[in-house]
Design an enzyme around this catalytic site. Sequence first.
Site, PDB file in Angstrom:
ATOM      1  N   LYS A 230       0.809  -1.227   0.000  1.00  0.00           N
ATOM      2  CA  LYS A 230       0.000   0.000   0.000  1.00  0.00           C
ATOM      3  C   LYS A 230       0.846   1.284   0.000  1.00  0.00           C
ATOM      4  O   LYS A 230       2.060   1.235   0.255  1.00  0.00           O
ATOM      5  CB  LYS A 230      -0.931  -0.040   1.216  1.00  0.00           C
ATOM      6  CG  LYS A 230      -1.929  -1.196   1.187  1.00  0.00           C
ATOM      7  CD  LYS A 230      -2.923  -1.089   2.331  1.00  0.00           C
ATOM      8  CE  LYS A 230      -3.925  -2.240   2.300  1.00  0.00           C
ATOM      9  NZ  LYS A 230      -4.966  -2.099   3.349  1.00  0.00           N
TER      10      LYS A 230
ATOM     11  N   TYR B 175     -12.663  -2.411  -3.372  1.00  0.00           N
ATOM     12  CA  TYR B 175     -13.155  -2.439  -1.993  1.00  0.00           C
ATOM     13  C   TYR B 175     -14.679  -2.319  -1.922  1.00  0.00           C
ATOM     14  O   TYR B 175     -15.210  -1.925  -0.878  1.00  0.00           O
ATOM     15  CB  TYR B 175     -12.490  -1.318  -1.184  1.00  0.00           C
ATOM     16  CG  TYR B 175     -11.071  -1.643  -0.761  1.00  0.00           C
ATOM     17  CD1 TYR B 175     -10.810  -2.723   0.083  1.00  0.00           C
ATOM     18  CD2 TYR B 175      -9.999  -0.865  -1.175  1.00  0.00           C
ATOM     19  CE1 TYR B 175      -9.516  -3.021   0.498  1.00  0.00           C
ATOM     20  CE2 TYR B 175      -8.697  -1.156  -0.763  1.00  0.00           C
ATOM     21  CZ  TYR B 175      -8.468  -2.238   0.073  1.00  0.00           C
ATOM     22  OH  TYR B 175      -7.200  -2.540   0.488  1.00  0.00           O
TER      23      TYR B 175
ATOM     24  N   PHE C 202     -15.524   3.952   7.045  1.00  0.00           N
ATOM     25  CA  PHE C 202     -14.160   4.293   6.617  1.00  0.00           C
ATOM     26  C   PHE C 202     -13.952   4.160   5.110  1.00  0.00           C
ATOM     27  O   PHE C 202     -12.831   4.328   4.629  1.00  0.00           O
ATOM     28  CB  PHE C 202     -13.131   3.454   7.379  1.00  0.00           C
ATOM     29  CG  PHE C 202     -13.300   1.953   7.224  1.00  0.00           C
ATOM     30  CD1 PHE C 202     -12.824   1.289   6.105  1.00  0.00           C
ATOM     31  CD2 PHE C 202     -13.934   1.204   8.218  1.00  0.00           C
ATOM     32  CE1 PHE C 202     -12.968  -0.084   5.959  1.00  0.00           C
ATOM     33  CE2 PHE C 202     -14.089  -0.174   8.089  1.00  0.00           C
ATOM     34  CZ  PHE C 202     -13.605  -0.808   6.952  1.00  0.00           C
TER      35      PHE C 202
ATOM     36  N   ARG D  56      -1.817 -14.421   4.720  1.00  0.00           N
ATOM     37  CA  ARG D  56      -2.516 -13.740   5.809  1.00  0.00           C
ATOM     38  C   ARG D  56      -1.730 -13.892   7.117  1.00  0.00           C
ATOM     39  O   ARG D  56      -1.656 -12.960   7.917  1.00  0.00           O
ATOM     40  CB  ARG D  56      -3.954 -14.247   5.950  1.00  0.00           C
ATOM     41  CG  ARG D  56      -4.813 -13.805   4.768  1.00  0.00           C
ATOM     42  CD  ARG D  56      -6.254 -14.193   4.905  1.00  0.00           C
ATOM     43  NE  ARG D  56      -6.967 -13.396   5.887  1.00  0.00           N
ATOM     44  CZ  ARG D  56      -7.406 -12.155   5.685  1.00  0.00           C
ATOM     45  NH1 ARG D  56      -7.180 -11.547   4.536  1.00  0.00           N
ATOM     46  NH2 ARG D  56      -8.062 -11.501   6.622  1.00  0.00           N
TER      47      ARG D  56
ATOM     48  N   THR E 286      -5.134  -7.101  10.903  1.00  0.00           N
ATOM     49  CA  THR E 286      -5.424  -5.823  10.233  1.00  0.00           C
ATOM     50  C   THR E 286      -4.950  -4.645  11.076  1.00  0.00           C
ATOM     51  O   THR E 286      -4.355  -3.694  10.560  1.00  0.00           O
ATOM     52  CB  THR E 286      -6.950  -5.698   9.995  1.00  0.00           C
ATOM     53  OG1 THR E 286      -7.380  -6.841   9.248  1.00  0.00           O
ATOM     54  CG2 THR E 286      -7.298  -4.434   9.231  1.00  0.00           C
TER      55      THR E 286
ATOM     56  N   ARG F 187       2.715  -6.382   9.199  1.00  0.00           N
ATOM     57  CA  ARG F 187       2.014  -5.239   9.811  1.00  0.00           C
ATOM     58  C   ARG F 187       2.625  -4.849  11.157  1.00  0.00           C
ATOM     59  O   ARG F 187       2.670  -3.669  11.505  1.00  0.00           O
ATOM     60  CB  ARG F 187       0.528  -5.545   9.923  1.00  0.00           C
ATOM     61  CG  ARG F 187      -0.148  -5.448   8.538  1.00  0.00           C
ATOM     62  CD  ARG F 187      -1.541  -5.968   8.566  1.00  0.00           C
ATOM     63  NE  ARG F 187      -2.262  -5.721   7.331  1.00  0.00           N
ATOM     64  CZ  ARG F 187      -3.315  -6.426   6.935  1.00  0.00           C
ATOM     65  NH1 ARG F 187      -3.735  -7.437   7.674  1.00  0.00           N
ATOM     66  NH2 ARG F 187      -3.926  -6.136   5.810  1.00  0.00           N
TER      67      ARG F 187
ATOM     68  N   ASN G 110      -2.059   0.311   6.755  1.00  0.00           N
ATOM     69  CA  ASN G 110      -1.524  -0.942   7.303  1.00  0.00           C
ATOM     70  C   ASN G 110      -0.649  -1.721   6.317  1.00  0.00           C
ATOM     71  O   ASN G 110      -0.513  -2.930   6.415  1.00  0.00           O
ATOM     72  CB  ASN G 110      -2.656  -1.808   7.886  1.00  0.00           C
ATOM     73  CG  ASN G 110      -3.640  -2.270   6.838  1.00  0.00           C
ATOM     74  OD1 ASN G 110      -3.543  -1.868   5.685  1.00  0.00           O
ATOM     75  ND2 ASN G 110      -4.567  -3.124   7.223  1.00  0.00           N
TER      76      ASN G 110
ATOM     77  N   HIS H 139      -2.243  -5.536   1.732  1.00  0.00           N
ATOM     78  CA  HIS H 139      -3.544  -6.211   1.621  1.00  0.00           C
ATOM     79  C   HIS H 139      -3.289  -7.639   1.162  1.00  0.00           C
ATOM     80  O   HIS H 139      -2.374  -7.883   0.369  1.00  0.00           O
ATOM     81  CB  HIS H 139      -4.435  -5.515   0.584  1.00  0.00           C
ATOM     82  CG  HIS H 139      -5.599  -6.370   0.163  1.00  0.00           C
ATOM     83  ND1 HIS H 139      -6.771  -6.418   0.884  1.00  0.00           N
ATOM     84  CD2 HIS H 139      -5.744  -7.253  -0.862  1.00  0.00           C
ATOM     85  CE1 HIS H 139      -7.591  -7.285   0.298  1.00  0.00           C
ATOM     86  NE2 HIS H 139      -6.995  -7.808  -0.764  1.00  0.00           N
TER      87      HIS H 139
ATOM     88  N   GLU I 237      -9.771 -10.940  -7.404  1.00  0.00           N
ATOM     89  CA  GLU I 237      -8.854  -9.803  -7.239  1.00  0.00           C
ATOM     90  C   GLU I 237      -7.709  -9.895  -8.238  1.00  0.00           C
ATOM     91  O   GLU I 237      -7.314  -8.887  -8.830  1.00  0.00           O
ATOM     92  CB  GLU I 237      -8.350  -9.761  -5.790  1.00  0.00           C
ATOM     93  CG  GLU I 237      -9.462  -9.404  -4.811  1.00  0.00           C
ATOM     94  CD  GLU I 237      -9.058  -9.458  -3.340  1.00  0.00           C
ATOM     95  OE1 GLU I 237      -9.926  -9.186  -2.501  1.00  0.00           O
ATOM     96  OE2 GLU I 237      -7.890  -9.786  -3.032  1.00  0.00           O
TER      97      GLU I 237
HETATM   98  P1  CMP Z   1      -7.462  -4.587   3.780  1.00  0.00           P
HETATM   99  O1  CMP Z   1      -6.994  -5.944   4.136  1.00  0.00           O
HETATM  100  O2  CMP Z   1      -6.868  -3.940   2.597  1.00  0.00           O
HETATM  101  O3  CMP Z   1      -9.051  -4.616   3.621  1.00  0.00           O
HETATM  102  C1  CMP Z   1      -9.907  -3.558   3.976  1.00  0.00           C
HETATM  103  C2  CMP Z   1      -9.146  -2.407   4.558  1.00  0.00           C
HETATM  104  O4  CMP Z   1      -9.935  -1.463   5.225  1.00  0.00           O
HETATM  105  C3  CMP Z   1      -8.202  -2.919   5.616  1.00  0.00           C
HETATM  106  O5  CMP Z   1      -7.165  -3.639   5.030  1.00  0.00           O
HETATM  107  C4  CMP Z   1      -7.815  -1.624   6.320  1.00  0.00           C
HETATM  108  O6  CMP Z   1      -6.739  -0.981   5.698  1.00  0.00           O
HETATM  109  C5  CMP Z   1      -9.080  -0.795   6.122  1.00  0.00           C
HETATM  110  N1  CMP Z   1      -9.751  -0.632   7.407  1.00  0.00           N
HETATM  111  C6  CMP Z   1     -10.310  -1.601   8.140  1.00  0.00           C
HETATM  112  N2  CMP Z   1     -10.838  -1.066   9.269  1.00  0.00           N
HETATM  113  C7  CMP Z   1     -10.600   0.268   9.206  1.00  0.00           C
HETATM  114  C8  CMP Z   1     -10.875   1.345  10.072  1.00  0.00           C
HETATM  115  N3  CMP Z   1     -11.536   1.161  11.231  1.00  0.00           N
HETATM  116  N4  CMP Z   1     -10.477   2.573   9.692  1.00  0.00           N
HETATM  117  C9  CMP Z   1      -9.835   2.754   8.507  1.00  0.00           C
HETATM  118  N5  CMP Z   1      -9.519   1.751   7.657  1.00  0.00           N
HETATM  119  C10 CMP Z   1      -9.903   0.533   8.015  1.00  0.00           C
END
Ligand code: CMP
Length: 140
Positions: A11, A51, A59, A87, A93, A104, A114, A117, A128
């Site tokens: 990212k 997404y 968010f 994963r 996450t 992470r 983070n 993905h 994807e």
């Molecule tokens: P990802 O695995 O890319 O899938 C969905 C993304 O949403 C996740 O990683 C985070 O980067 C983002 N995400 C999840 N929860 C939150 C949150 N509470 N605030 C902002 N971003 C979020």
Amino acid sequence: MATQRTFSIIKPDATERNLTGAINAVIEKAGLRIIGQRRIKMTREQAERFYGVHKERPFFGELVDFMTSGPVVVQVLEGENAVKAHRDVMGATNPEEAADGTIRKLYAKSIGENSVHGSDSEENADLEIRQFFSEAEIVG
Ligand code: CMP
């Protein structure tokens, strides 16, 4: 256990800090092969589609803004049980909950920024991968 493919994104918070190689080293050390890779700037349309499942989440706007804020590296990874293996090596996450040694834990700045993905199922991995790669760009 069968060989599987999964989809990965490095990212904008990570590309901005020049961490592509460091993250790839963790991925490869976990036994996964990077069999497709491209650095792109995601369009809003691409990020909103990617997404889409999170469209109703509070968010969502922030997530799309972030994912289009700078370069990302999209990847296809291959290995034994690749979806779970990736994963596991990404970690939770929320970096505050991520285990030691995970990407992470090492590099993520926050739950939103983070660093990486990874697909959450083989079915989503397939969808994807097909959003970003043609078969000719994947060389196993
Ligand atoms: P990802 O695995 O890319 O899938 C969905 C993304 O949403 C996740 O990683 C985070 O980067 C983002 N995400 C999840 N929860 C939150 C949150 N509470 N605030 C902002 N971003 C979020």
